[in-house]
Design a protein around this motif. Structure first.
Motif, PDB file in Angstrom:
ATOM      1  N   ILE A  99       0.812  -1.210   0.000  1.00  0.00           N
ATOM      2  CA  ILE A  99       0.000   0.000   0.000  1.00  0.00           C
ATOM      3  C   ILE A  99       0.849   1.266   0.000  1.00  0.00           C
ATOM      4  N   ASP A 100       1.782   1.386   0.923  1.00  0.00           N
ATOM      5  CA  ASP A 100       2.569   2.626   1.057  1.00  0.00           C
ATOM      6  C   ASP A 100       3.442   2.906  -0.155  1.00  0.00           C
ATOM      7  N   ARG A 101       3.965   1.861  -0.761  1.00  0.00           N
ATOM      8  CA  ARG A 101       4.838   2.048  -1.920  1.00  0.00           C
ATOM      9  C   ARG A 101       4.073   2.091  -3.228  1.00  0.00           C
ATOM     10  N   GLY A 102       2.786   1.719  -3.207  1.00  0.00           N
ATOM     11  CA  GLY A 102       2.013   1.676  -4.433  1.00  0.00           C
ATOM     12  C   GLY A 102       2.528   0.616  -5.395  1.00  0.00           C
ATOM     13  N   VAL A 103       3.050  -0.475  -4.851  1.00  0.00           N
ATOM     14  CA  VAL A 103       3.662  -1.534  -5.652  1.00  0.00           C
ATOM     15  C   VAL A 103       2.749  -2.754  -5.674  1.00  0.00           C
ATOM     16  N   ILE A 104       2.588  -3.351  -6.849  1.00  0.00           N
ATOM     17  CA  ILE A 104       1.852  -4.602  -6.994  1.00  0.00           C
ATOM     18  C   ILE A 104       2.794  -5.620  -7.623  1.00  0.00           C
ATOM     19  N   GLN A 105       2.903  -6.785  -6.986  1.00  0.00           N
ATOM     20  CA  GLN A 105       3.676  -7.895  -7.546  1.00  0.00           C
ATOM     21  C   GLN A 105       2.688  -8.992  -7.920  1.00  0.00           C
ATOM     22  N   ALA A 106       2.782  -9.514  -9.132  1.00  0.00           N
ATOM     23  CA  ALA A 106       1.844 -10.514  -9.626  1.00  0.00           C
ATOM     24  C   ALA A 106       2.577 -11.804  -9.980  1.00  0.00           C
ATOM     25  N   ARG A 107       1.936 -12.923  -9.684  1.00  0.00           N
ATOM     26  CA  ARG A 107       2.468 -14.245 -10.008  1.00  0.00           C
ATOM     27  C   ARG A 107       1.358 -15.053 -10.660  1.00  0.00           C
ATOM     28  N   SER A 108       1.719 -15.904 -11.616  1.00  0.00           N
ATOM     29  CA  SER A 108       0.710 -16.733 -12.272  1.00  0.00           C
ATOM     30  C   SER A 108       0.533 -18.073 -11.575  1.00  0.00           C
ATOM     31  N   ASP A 109       1.553 -18.526 -10.851  1.00  0.00           N
ATOM     32  CA  ASP A 109       1.468 -19.843 -10.228  1.00  0.00           C
ATOM     33  C   ASP A 109       1.036 -19.751  -8.769  1.00  0.00           C
ATOM     34  N   VAL A 110       0.155 -20.671  -8.406  1.00  0.00           N
ATOM     35  CA  VAL A 110      -0.321 -20.799  -7.034  1.00  0.00           C
ATOM     36  C   VAL A 110      -0.231 -22.276  -6.683  1.00  0.00           C
ATOM     37  N   GLU A 111       0.396 -22.587  -5.566  1.00  0.00           N
ATOM     38  CA  GLU A 111       0.557 -23.975  -5.163  1.00  0.00           C
ATOM     39  C   GLU A 111      -0.814 -24.646  -5.033  1.00  0.00           C
ATOM     40  N   GLY A 112      -0.955 -25.825  -5.629  1.00  0.00           N
ATOM     41  CA  GLY A 112      -2.192 -26.577  -5.538  1.00  0.00           C
ATOM     42  C   GLY A 112      -3.267 -26.145  -6.522  1.00  0.00           C
ATOM     43  N   SER A 113      -2.916 -25.282  -7.451  1.00  0.00           N
ATOM     44  CA  SER A 113      -3.894 -24.798  -8.420  1.00  0.00           C
ATOM     45  C   SER A 113      -3.223 -24.698  -9.786  1.00  0.00           C
ATOM     46  N   ASN A 165      -2.073 -22.961 -13.335  1.00  0.00           N
ATOM     47  CA  ASN A 165      -1.488 -21.660 -13.658  1.00  0.00           C
ATOM     48  C   ASN A 165      -2.602 -20.657 -14.006  1.00  0.00           C
ATOM     49  N   GLN A 166      -2.522 -19.464 -13.433  1.00  0.00           N
ATOM     50  CA  GLN A 166      -3.507 -18.418 -13.672  1.00  0.00           C
ATOM     51  C   GLN A 166      -2.767 -17.196 -14.211  1.00  0.00           C
ATOM     52  N   ARG A 167      -2.779 -17.055 -15.520  1.00  0.00           N
ATOM     53  CA  ARG A 167      -1.993 -16.007 -16.186  1.00  0.00           C
ATOM     54  C   ARG A 167      -2.308 -14.626 -15.650  1.00  0.00           C
ATOM     55  N   ILE A 168      -1.292 -13.804 -15.681  1.00  0.00           N
ATOM     56  CA  ILE A 168      -1.415 -12.417 -15.216  1.00  0.00           C
ATOM     57  C   ILE A 168      -1.993 -11.570 -16.345  1.00  0.00           C
ATOM     58  N   ARG A 169      -2.954 -10.762 -16.013  1.00  0.00           N
ATOM     59  CA  ARG A 169      -3.536  -9.812 -16.958  1.00  0.00           C
ATOM     60  C   ARG A 169      -3.669  -8.482 -16.249  1.00  0.00           C
ATOM     61  N   MET A 170      -3.479  -7.408 -16.994  1.00  0.00           N
ATOM     62  CA  MET A 170      -3.666  -6.091 -16.396  1.00  0.00           C
ATOM     63  C   MET A 170      -4.202  -5.109 -17.418  1.00  0.00           C
ATOM     64  N   ILE A 171      -4.951  -4.168 -16.934  1.00  0.00           N
ATOM     65  CA  ILE A 171      -5.458  -3.055 -17.726  1.00  0.00           C
ATOM     66  C   ILE A 171      -5.074  -1.799 -16.969  1.00  0.00           C
ATOM     67  N   LEU A 172      -4.226  -0.985 -17.581  1.00  0.00           N
ATOM     68  CA  LEU A 172      -3.796   0.269 -16.967  1.00  0.00           C
ATOM     69  C   LEU A 172      -4.315   1.419 -17.804  1.00  0.00           C
ATOM     70  N   GLN A 173      -4.989   2.335 -17.158  1.00  0.00           N
ATOM     71  CA  GLN A 173      -5.523   3.500 -17.843  1.00  0.00           C
ATOM     72  C   GLN A 173      -4.427   4.559 -17.963  1.00  0.00           C
ATOM     73  N   PRO A 174      -4.390   5.291 -19.063  1.00  0.00           N
ATOM     74  CA  PRO A 174      -3.398   6.366 -19.186  1.00  0.00           C
ATOM     75  C   PRO A 174      -3.676   7.457 -18.146  1.00  0.00           C
ATOM     76  N   GLU A 175      -2.604   8.065 -17.662  1.00  0.00           N
ATOM     77  CA  GLU A 175      -2.762   9.145 -16.689  1.00  0.00           C
ATOM     78  C   GLU A 175      -3.368  10.366 -17.382  1.00  0.00           C
ATOM     79  N   GLN A 176      -4.291  11.010 -16.674  1.00  0.00           N
ATOM     80  CA  GLN A 176      -4.921  12.218 -17.217  1.00  0.00           C
ATOM     81  C   GLN A 176      -4.008  13.406 -16.992  1.00  0.00           C
ATOM     82  N   GLN A 177      -3.853  14.240 -18.013  1.00  0.00           N
ATOM     83  CA  GLN A 177      -2.969  15.411 -17.879  1.00  0.00           C
ATOM     84  C   GLN A 177      -3.766  16.676 -17.786  1.00  0.00           C
TER      85      GLN A 177
END
Length: 169
Positions: free
Chosen positions: A141-155, A157-169
């Motif tokens: 939260i404080d750093r505004g950092v997200i780390q994503a992984r596709s693998d989860v033990e016992g499940s 593979n769940q591929r990583i997908r993201m949608i990032l909106q362009p910053e408004q100027q």
């Protein structure tokens, strides 16, 4: 204190010290509302376990799950909240962030002191119009950092997908 198992839907108004909730909740002056089918408290272990369509609310914070465990540290302060279920859910306007953050997963762990949320298995995280999905998402939260992984033990593979909106100027 011995609390018998509750078999009917109950609404709890928790009268917990504001200091123990200030780190977790954005609005410590707001009442805490908990709805569940059952509650088990272990004061020696510092845990409260709610089961059965659990809904916790305080201000902007919302945590839902089939089971939600609240853990306290040796000082009695909230240290971790763990929500599990087919689609456990967390929603909050974290301090220092203007947008609402929402997450869904089979398991959500909120590490209060570290200000870190881990969403595991079919994880989804949205902040404003930005969206992330994957096997595991870890939000600092404080750093505004997200780390994503596709693998989860016992499940699978769940591929990583993201949608990032362009910053408004």
């Amino acid at each position: 204190m011995n609390i018998p198992a509750l078999t009917t839907r109950v609404f709890f108004s928790l009268l917990l010290s504001a200091a123990s909730f200030q780190v977790l909740y954005a609005a410590p002056g707001d009442p805490v509302e908990v709805e569940a089918d059952q509650l088990d408290i272990d004061q020696n272990a510092g845990t409260a376990v709610y089961t059965g369509d659990v809904r916790i609310r305080q201000g902007d914070l919302r945590i839902d799950g089939t089971r939600v465990e609240i853990q306290r540290n040796a000082n009695g302060e909230l240290s971790r909240a763990i929500a599990t279920g087919d689609r456990a859910f967390i929603r909050n306007r974290f301090e220092g962030r203007k947008e609402i953050t929402e997450g869904k997963a089979k398991r959500i762990t909120y590490h209060v002191a570290e200000r870190r949320v881990v969403l595991t298995d079919r994880a989804e995280l949205s902040q404003g119009d930005d969206r992330f999905t994957g096997g595991q998402l870890e939000y600092f939260i404080d750093r505004g950092v997200i780390q994503a992984r596709s693998d989860v033990e016992g499940s699978e593979n769940q591929r990583i997908r993201m949608i990032l909106q362009p910053e408004q100027q």
